[in-house]
Design a protein around this motif. Structure first.
Motif, PDB file in Angstrom:
ATOM      1  N   GLU A 172       0.827  -1.201   0.000  1.00 19.93           N
ATOM      2  CA  GLU A 172       0.000   0.000   0.000  1.00 19.93           C
ATOM      3  C   GLU A 172       0.868   1.262   0.000  1.00 19.93           C
ATOM      4  N   SER A 175       3.734   2.370   2.803  1.00 22.23           N
ATOM      5  CA  SER A 175       4.127   1.202   3.596  1.00 22.23           C
ATOM      6  C   SER A 175       5.639   1.003   3.652  1.00 22.23           C
ATOM      7  N   PRO A 306       0.883  -3.672   5.370  1.00 14.99           N
ATOM      8  CA  PRO A 306       0.481  -2.381   5.948  1.00 14.99           C
ATOM      9  C   PRO A 306       0.843  -2.320   7.428  1.00 14.99           C
ATOM     10  N   LEU A 307       0.954  -1.122   7.951  1.00 11.49           N
ATOM     11  CA  LEU A 307       1.370  -0.933   9.339  1.00 11.49           C
ATOM     12  C   LEU A 307       0.389  -1.584  10.310  1.00 11.49           C
ATOM     13  N   ARG A 308      -0.895  -1.631   9.958  1.00  9.98           N
ATOM     14  CA  ARG A 308      -1.875  -2.234  10.863  1.00  9.98           C
ATOM     15  C   ARG A 308      -1.619  -3.724  11.088  1.00  9.98           C
ATOM     16  N   TYR A 311       1.329  -3.668  14.132  1.00 10.04           N
ATOM     17  CA  TYR A 311       1.110  -2.510  14.999  1.00 10.04           C
ATOM     18  C   TYR A 311       2.054  -2.475  16.187  1.00 10.04           C
ATOM     19  N   TRP A 349      -4.210   3.230  10.837  1.00  8.88           N
ATOM     20  CA  TRP A 349      -3.148   3.742   9.970  1.00  8.88           C
ATOM     21  C   TRP A 349      -3.417   3.505   8.476  1.00  8.88           C
ATOM     22  N   ASN A 352      -0.429   4.315   6.556  1.00  6.23           N
ATOM     23  CA  ASN A 352       0.747   3.506   6.900  1.00  6.23           C
ATOM     24  C   ASN A 352       1.867   4.328   7.558  1.00  6.23           C
TER      25      ASN A 352
END
Length: 456
Positions: A172, A175, A306-308, A311, A349, A352
């Motif tokens: 994404e 990212s 992705p950051l999620r 986390y 996020w 990201n």
């Protein structure tokens, strides 16, 4: 001299403007002209010239006042050479104090002008290179995070670098695709050779071809030549024109290419890392990505999550970017409380790591006190949520509008959002949305959007 440089000539006398344009174009420059300060401001935004030749005495706003305006707005990243037929020592000193590179008296000696321009352009290149080196030295050179996901990605890079094949990075926006491309290069056998980053989104196909393959009559080497022996990183590979994609594939398979307008093959030894945030199956099915190029690039795929999805790395990222901005931009140090960190760990996020970085910078610039509390973080996250909700409500109401009005409403909301994401930087938005910069400026004016009013 870089004869592909774009020069902006600002002079209220049409004979001088036209003569300067003719002479400089004969020297191989791209030249735009402005007859007054208003036109100069507009063209400076639209074309982003490499150098400006600025007359002092003009009827609306004089050149020194315009120079001061650019100086006070932090826009002196472009060298400016002042011109005047009846100036004074005081005027020259004032112009130099405001950041002008030099001051030339009229009637202009063409030989002196060309020498001065050459030096100014060389100085600008060195300044950009030095800034880039300083900035890169202060930025992250290795993916941040101790989560299982990030540890596995670093191990995957080690395996990738056991070979010298092409790499296709997906993920994404925000990212960390560029970061991983640099990380791959820095840990490869090509680490001492150049890493050349080329972005093609928003470019006309002809400019894409010029960027990659160069021009036979230009002294500026192509991106492929600059990357010879090293790594060429193409960030927006799906945005390449399909004809340029075919030419690139042929070049990579044969390890030589022909410059535009050239007949002699240019041998190269280049590793390509490509990246995209597009759905690859969809890009192939709709014809935006050639299937044969996809198979060449996708020998070693690397997906950045992705950051999620990791986390648990958020506190370490917050700490890293806090220290980065303190050292890089001399912002005051502030510490995130445990409650603030915990809230940010559980935030989704959508932007990201890029969104996290921007949030840290905003809190350091606008906040007060040594600590960043939960009640300071919450309004920012709530504001993002309201924007998303308003966008959904607007989309529902658009169904009741005529097509033209609905399209305008969507485009206005879409472009305002994009401008907010990049702090009002029109050039970055043009790259993100795939529009030529001049086309984007026209659209912003038509929709009555002021980029300065859309900063976060």
């Amino acid at each position: 001299m870089n004869t592909t440089a774009h020069i902006l000539v600002v002079d209220d006398e049409p004979d001088i403007r036209n003569l300067m344009k003719e002479i400089l174009e004969d020297e191989g420059f791209l030249v735009s002209v402005a007859e007054n300060a208003d036109t100069a401001r507009q063209l400076r935004r639209e074309i982003q010239p490499d150098l400006i030749l600025l007359d002092i005495w003009m009827p609306d706003t004089d050149g020194v006042s315009l120079l001061k305006e650019w100086h006070d707005s932090g826009l002196m990243d472009t060298p400016v050479i002042m011109m005047s037929g009846h100036g004074s020592v005081e005027t020259a000193v004032e112009a130099t104090r405001l950041g002008a590179y030099d001051y030339i008296e009229k009637p202009v000696s063409i030989s002196k002008l060309l020498i001065t321009m050459k030096r100014a352009l060389e100085m600008a290149i060195l300044r950009r290179e030095n800034y880039g080196l300083r900035k890169h030295a202060l930025t992250v050179s290795e993916p941040i995070g101790n989560s299982e996901i990030m540890s596995a990605l670093r191990e995957q890079v080690k395996r990738i670098n056991q070979h010298d094949t092409a790499v296709l990075i997906t993920g994404e926006p925000g990212s960390g695709r560029t970061l991983f491309a640099r990380y791959i290069h820095q840990n490869s056998r090509r680490q001492s050779a150049p890493f050349v980053n080329v972005r093609v989104a928003g470019m006309h196909p002809e400019n894409q071809a010029l960027e990659l393959f160069g021009n036979q009559n230009s002294s500026t080497p192509s991106r492929l030549e600059q990357a010879n022996g090293g790594t060429l990183f193409i960030k927006d590979v799906v945005d390449l024109d399909v004809a340029v994609q075919a030419r690139l594939l042929n070049c990579l398979e044969s390890q030589f290419f022909f410059r535009n307008g050239g007949a002699e093959p240019v041998p190269i030894d280049v590793r390509v890392i490509a990246a995209t945030d597009y759905d690859l199956d969809e890009a192939i099915n709709n014809g935006h990505l050639r299937e044969d190029l996809y198979y060449y690039l996708n020998i070693v795929p690397l997906r950045i999550p992705p950051l999620r999805d990791h986390y648990e790395d958020v506190p370490q990222l917050l700490d890293f970017y806090t220290n980065l901005f303190v050292n890089q931009e001399n912002l005051p140090y502030r510490r995130f409380t445990v409650a603030a960190q915990n809230r940010l760990r559980h935030y989704n996020w959508p932007g990201n790591v890029r969104e996290l970085k921007n949030l840290v910078q905003r809190l350091l610039i606008l906040g007060n006190g040594m600590t960043i509390e939960l009640n300071e973080v919450e309004p920012i996250l709530s504001s993002h949520q309201r924007q998303n909700n308003n966008s959904s409500n607007n989309n529902q109401s658009m169904y009741d509008l005529p097509l033209r009005e609905a399209r305008e409403q969507f485009e206005r909301a879409y472009l305002e959002h994009q401008l907010q994401e990049v702090g009002g930087n029109v050039s970055k938005v043009a790259s993100r949305v795939g529009l030529e910069r001049t086309h984007l400026y026209r659209k912003l004016r038509a929709l009555d959007i002021d980029p300065k009013q859309t900063k976060k």
